[in-house]
Scaffold this motif. Structure first.
Motif, PDB file in Angstrom:
ATOM      1  N   ASP A  35     -24.519  19.955   1.027  1.00  0.00           N
ATOM      2  CA  ASP A  35     -24.881  21.303   1.470  1.00  0.00           C
ATOM      3  C   ASP A  35     -23.679  22.151   1.873  1.00  0.00           C
ATOM      4  O   ASP A  35     -23.828  23.284   2.299  1.00  0.00           O
ATOM      5  CB  ASP A  35     -25.928  21.249   2.593  1.00  0.00           C
ATOM      6  CG  ASP A  35     -25.433  20.495   3.805  1.00  0.00           C
ATOM      7  OD1 ASP A  35     -24.291  19.980   3.760  1.00  0.00           O
ATOM      8  OD2 ASP A  35     -26.186  20.416   4.806  1.00  0.00           O
ATOM      9  N   ARG A  37     -21.680  22.991  -0.371  1.00  0.00           N
ATOM     10  CA  ARG A  37     -21.308  23.516  -1.683  1.00  0.00           C
ATOM     11  C   ARG A  37     -21.629  25.012  -1.834  1.00  0.00           C
ATOM     12  O   ARG A  37     -22.706  25.454  -1.422  1.00  0.00           O
ATOM     13  CB  ARG A  37     -22.094  22.722  -2.735  1.00  0.00           C
ATOM     14  CG  ARG A  37     -21.560  22.725  -4.128  1.00  0.00           C
ATOM     15  CD  ARG A  37     -22.271  21.689  -4.993  1.00  0.00           C
ATOM     16  NE  ARG A  37     -23.706  21.775  -4.886  1.00  0.00           N
ATOM     17  CZ  ARG A  37     -24.501  20.753  -4.580  1.00  0.00           C
ATOM     18  NH1 ARG A  37     -23.997  19.544  -4.403  1.00  0.00           N
ATOM     19  NH2 ARG A  37     -25.796  20.915  -4.494  1.00  0.00           N
ATOM     20  N   THR A  38     -20.676  25.749  -2.442  1.00  0.00           N
ATOM     21  CA  THR A  38     -20.985  27.135  -2.815  1.00  0.00           C
ATOM     22  C   THR A  38     -21.054  27.267  -4.329  1.00  0.00           C
ATOM     23  O   THR A  38     -21.648  28.193  -4.849  1.00  0.00           O
ATOM     24  CB  THR A  38     -19.921  28.124  -2.287  1.00  0.00           C
ATOM     25  OG1 THR A  38     -18.651  27.756  -2.821  1.00  0.00           O
ATOM     26  CG2 THR A  38     -19.883  28.125  -0.764  1.00  0.00           C
ATOM     27  N   ARG A  39     -20.410  26.305  -5.032  1.00  0.00           N
ATOM     28  CA  ARG A  39     -20.490  26.308  -6.503  1.00  0.00           C
ATOM     29  C   ARG A  39     -20.971  24.932  -6.924  1.00  0.00           C
ATOM     30  O   ARG A  39     -20.741  23.935  -6.234  1.00  0.00           O
ATOM     31  CB  ARG A  39     -19.124  26.590  -7.120  1.00  0.00           C
ATOM     32  CG  ARG A  39     -18.607  27.996  -6.790  1.00  0.00           C
ATOM     33  CD  ARG A  39     -17.374  28.331  -7.624  1.00  0.00           C
ATOM     34  NE  ARG A  39     -16.371  27.270  -7.537  1.00  0.00           N
ATOM     35  CZ  ARG A  39     -15.551  26.927  -8.541  1.00  0.00           C
ATOM     36  NH1 ARG A  39     -15.625  27.561  -9.707  1.00  0.00           N
ATOM     37  NH2 ARG A  39     -14.681  25.968  -8.392  1.00  0.00           N
ATOM     38  N   LYS A  40     -21.594  24.883  -8.091  1.00  0.00           N
ATOM     39  CA  LYS A  40     -22.244  23.636  -8.486  1.00  0.00           C
ATOM     40  C   LYS A  40     -21.912  23.304  -9.943  1.00  0.00           C
ATOM     41  O   LYS A  40     -22.014  24.178 -10.810  1.00  0.00           O
ATOM     42  CB  LYS A  40     -23.752  23.866  -8.335  1.00  0.00           C
ATOM     43  CG  LYS A  40     -24.636  22.735  -8.754  1.00  0.00           C
ATOM     44  CD  LYS A  40     -26.091  23.112  -8.471  1.00  0.00           C
ATOM     45  CE  LYS A  40     -26.986  21.926  -8.728  1.00  0.00           C
ATOM     46  NZ  LYS A  40     -28.377  22.224  -8.378  1.00  0.00           N
ATOM     47  N   TYR A  75     -25.683  15.259  -6.364  1.00  0.00           N
ATOM     48  CA  TYR A  75     -25.611  16.525  -5.622  1.00  0.00           C
ATOM     49  C   TYR A  75     -25.734  16.336  -4.107  1.00  0.00           C
ATOM     50  O   TYR A  75     -25.481  17.255  -3.343  1.00  0.00           O
ATOM     51  CB  TYR A  75     -26.692  17.495  -6.121  1.00  0.00           C
ATOM     52  CG  TYR A  75     -26.393  18.027  -7.513  1.00  0.00           C
ATOM     53  CD1 TYR A  75     -25.214  18.727  -7.764  1.00  0.00           C
ATOM     54  CD2 TYR A  75     -27.294  17.830  -8.565  1.00  0.00           C
ATOM     55  CE1 TYR A  75     -24.935  19.208  -9.042  1.00  0.00           C
ATOM     56  CE2 TYR A  75     -27.026  18.305  -9.839  1.00  0.00           C
ATOM     57  CZ  TYR A  75     -25.845  18.994 -10.068  1.00  0.00           C
ATOM     58  OH  TYR A  75     -25.557  19.466 -11.310  1.00  0.00           O
ATOM     59  N   GLY A  80     -18.700  20.590  -4.761  1.00  0.00           N
ATOM     60  CA  GLY A  80     -18.524  21.743  -5.640  1.00  0.00           C
ATOM     61  C   GLY A  80     -17.088  22.186  -5.805  1.00  0.00           C
ATOM     62  O   GLY A  80     -16.823  23.375  -6.007  1.00  0.00           O
ATOM     63  N   GLN A 100     -23.901  28.470  -6.488  1.00  0.00           N
ATOM     64  CA  GLN A 100     -25.038  27.738  -5.947  1.00  0.00           C
ATOM     65  C   GLN A 100     -26.256  28.658  -5.840  1.00  0.00           C
ATOM     66  O   GLN A 100     -27.359  28.233  -6.117  1.00  0.00           O
ATOM     67  CB  GLN A 100     -24.662  27.207  -4.544  1.00  0.00           C
ATOM     68  CG  GLN A 100     -25.728  26.353  -3.888  1.00  0.00           C
ATOM     69  CD  GLN A 100     -25.878  24.970  -4.532  1.00  0.00           C
ATOM     70  OE1 GLN A 100     -24.909  24.434  -5.083  1.00  0.00           O
ATOM     71  NE2 GLN A 100     -27.076  24.437  -4.533  1.00  0.00           N
ATOM     72  N   SER A 101     -26.031  29.933  -5.571  1.00  0.00           N
ATOM     73  CA  SER A 101     -27.154  30.857  -5.390  1.00  0.00           C
ATOM     74  C   SER A 101     -27.877  31.158  -6.689  1.00  0.00           C
ATOM     75  O   SER A 101     -29.077  31.390  -6.702  1.00  0.00           O
ATOM     76  CB  SER A 101     -26.664  32.158  -4.741  1.00  0.00           C
ATOM     77  OG  SER A 101     -25.619  32.681  -5.524  1.00  0.00           O
ATOM     78  N   GLU A 103     -28.639  29.232  -9.010  1.00  0.00           N
ATOM     79  CA  GLU A 103     -29.597  28.207  -9.375  1.00  0.00           C
ATOM     80  C   GLU A 103     -30.833  28.265  -8.485  1.00  0.00           C
ATOM     81  O   GLU A 103     -31.907  27.867  -8.891  1.00  0.00           O
ATOM     82  CB  GLU A 103     -28.885  26.840  -9.240  1.00  0.00           C
ATOM     83  CG  GLU A 103     -29.620  25.667  -9.815  1.00  0.00           C
ATOM     84  CD  GLU A 103     -30.096  24.731  -8.725  1.00  0.00           C
ATOM     85  OE1 GLU A 103     -30.857  23.820  -9.059  1.00  0.00           O
ATOM     86  OE2 GLU A 103     -29.722  24.909  -7.545  1.00  0.00           O
ATOM     87  N   GLU A 104     -30.638  28.778  -7.259  1.00  0.00           N
ATOM     88  CA  GLU A 104     -31.753  28.739  -6.302  1.00  0.00           C
ATOM     89  C   GLU A 104     -32.779  29.849  -6.566  1.00  0.00           C
ATOM     90  O   GLU A 104     -32.480  30.889  -7.073  1.00  0.00           O
ATOM     91  CB  GLU A 104     -31.213  28.869  -4.861  1.00  0.00           C
ATOM     92  CG  GLU A 104     -30.700  27.527  -4.367  1.00  0.00           C
ATOM     93  CD  GLU A 104     -29.700  27.650  -3.231  1.00  0.00           C
ATOM     94  OE1 GLU A 104     -29.130  26.611  -2.865  1.00  0.00           O
ATOM     95  OE2 GLU A 104     -29.463  28.776  -2.747  1.00  0.00           O
TER      96      GLU A 104
END
Lengths: 104, 392
Positions: A35, A37-40, A75, A80, A100-101, A103-104
């Motif tokens: 959690d 992570r900002t990039r995935k 994950y 990230g 990350q955003s 994907e959400e």
């Protein structure tokens, strides 16, 4: 190996090992760092040639490999950093970083 | 079997180390401690011990290597003085925080500058809050006895704290006296085998030592350290009783000399207490009710014992061989004043800083302090802070 014991948050000074000693191995597995992570990284199985460079370079052991093949990304622990996508050969590019955003 | 030897303090410490036969010694030379590890290294070279002797490039490395060895489960020692202790400062705290039972002779020397290699307590007094147990020695005999007892205290499974065994540089470290040693077997049986609570080399039970410890648990670990320090007093007393049974030489947290009916008293640490005893005997012959309280264990601080010993005195001089530059006396002075705060009847109390940089403290100097105390009892005023023997 002795049984893994997780010290609960809020344990008193009488209940914890002295000096911050962690008396069992592998406890980092219980600590979900995903959690942060900002990039995935997204893994494309069709493009992947299974050279395993990403597996070698990943600083968090988050590239999951089975029978010599990359089967996905852990994950729960991947922070990230993007090293896997960076070392993936230019002609392959089986790993791409997304926000990350997105994907959400 | 007892063996009588004429030994310097350094030789006594080196002989105790040979009898202890530690697994690892990592050391760097510094005056006046050098001789301890030099003589001990002779024992290593002559095959008299099984010790791995590590010659490191600094005191920071000496303490670091000792910590590493101790974390691996070894019985590990080093020795130092003054600036060497200062140079290992960072890791001195880590040894205590990691709860490693390291025993280290410290030969007290002035912490420069201007540069000075002679005795005062400014080096170990600075380390009084580092989490190490501190035991001080009046003479070579005590240095020998204290070092052996310290092993048992440090390695006690409920304590697990490092111990500094201190003795006055040159005055004791290089002064020769006759001491009684026990034979090797007796000493080795007394200290027993070292069984570490944890070992980094135990591959069947992998552990992590010294991990990051943040807001959620660090404070709890400090509380554990404080509790271990508190509990160490009882262990120090028990070990001393056992040693007395074996050797006939008795030790406690403090030593009271002619305190039964003393009206005026000095409290001091180290070799000066020997001088004070001679002065007291002379004063007693003249009918002066003088006494002495010697501090053997400074950390943990024997607050109750001191308060009890001084309860019936009229005036007390606290002698510190270290200047705190607080304009409030030395560290011993402040701790003792605080120890008596809760008592309704308190003696008058003055601070004497003395003997800095190896300045001799002669019987006349001590006698002058008792003379001051007599004047204080008679109602004369004295300054609270005094520098004994400094040229005005």
């Amino acid at each position: 190996m002795s049984e893994k014991k997780v010290i609960p948050a809020g344990a008193t000074w009488k209940e914890i090992p002295v000096a911050g000693i962690i008396p069992t191995a592998g406890t980092a597995q219980e600590f979900k760092t995903g959690d942060w992570r900002t990039r995935k990284p997204i893994h494309d199985e069709k493009k992947c040639i299974n050279c395993l460079r990403c597996w070698i370079y990943c600083p968090d052991a988050s590239i999951m490999v089975k029978d010599g093949k990359v089967i996905g990304i852990d994950y729960d622990h991947c922070k990230g950093c993007g090293i896997c996508a960076n070392v993936c050969p230019d002609k392959v590019k089986a790993l791409t970083m997304i926000a990350q955003s997105e994907e959400e | 079997m007892k063996i009588r030897h004429s030994l310097t303090g350094n030789e006594a410490m080196a002989e105790a180390m040979r009898q202890i036969n530690p697994d690892v010694v990592a050391a760097y030379p510094i005056t006046p401690q050098t001789e301890i590890v030099q003589l001990f290294s002779n024992s290593v070279a002559d095959g008299k011990v099984n010790t791995e002797f590590v010659t490191v490039e600094s005191e920071h490395s000496a303490m670091s290597a000792t910590i590493g060895a101790s974390a691996a489960g070894a019985r590990a020692m080093t020795a130092t003085s003054a600036n060497g202790l200062a140079y290992m400062w960072e890791v001195v705290y880590i040894a205590a925080s990691m709860r490693l039972p390291i025993v280290m002779p410290v030969v007290n020397r002035a912490l420069s500058g201007p540069i000075n290699i002679h005795c005062d307590h400014s080096d170990t007094m600075g380390a009084r809050d580092s989490g190490w147990i501190q035991i001080y020695s009046e003479n070579s005999q005590e240095a020998y006895d204290n070092l052996i007892q310290a092993m048992r205290v440090a390695e006690h499974s409920e304590i697990q704290l490092p111990v500094m065994v201190c003795m006055d540089g040159f005055i004791i470290s290089h002064g020769m006296e006759v001491i009684e040693m026990e034979d090797d077997d007796t000493v080795r049986k007394f200290i027993g085998e070292h069984k570490a609570n944890y070992s980094l080399l135990d591959v069947k039970n992998p552990i992590t030592m010294g991990p990051l410890d943040l807001q959620d648990f660090y404070f709890e670990h400090k509380k554990q350290q404080a509790e271990a320090m508190k509990n160490s007093a009882a262990v120090i007393r028990d070990v001393a009783k056992e040693w007395e049974k074996l050797t006939g030489r008795s030790y406690d947290m403090i030593e009271e000399y002619r305190m039964e009916d003393a009206e005026i008293a000095i409290v001091a640490i180290g070799s000066a207490t020997g001088t004070a005893k001679v002065v007291i005997d002379g004063l007693r012959e003249k009918g002066v009710k003088a006494g002495l309280v010697k501090i053997r264990v400074f950390r943990p601080f024997p607050k109750e014992e001191i308060a009890k010993a001084l309860a019936n005195t009229k005036a007390v001089a606290i002698m510190d061989r270290a200047e705190s530059f607080a304009d409030f006396g030395g560290p011993l002075f402040r701790d003792i004043r605080a120890s008596l705060y809760d008592h309704d009847v308190r003696p008058k109390m003055v601070s004497y800083v003395y003997g800095l940089g190896g300045r001799d403290v002669m019987p006349e100097d001590i006698a002058s302090v008792y003379a001051d105390l007599e004047r204080l009892v008679k109602g004369e005023q004295l300054p609270m802070l005094n520098h004994l023997g400094v040229r005005e």
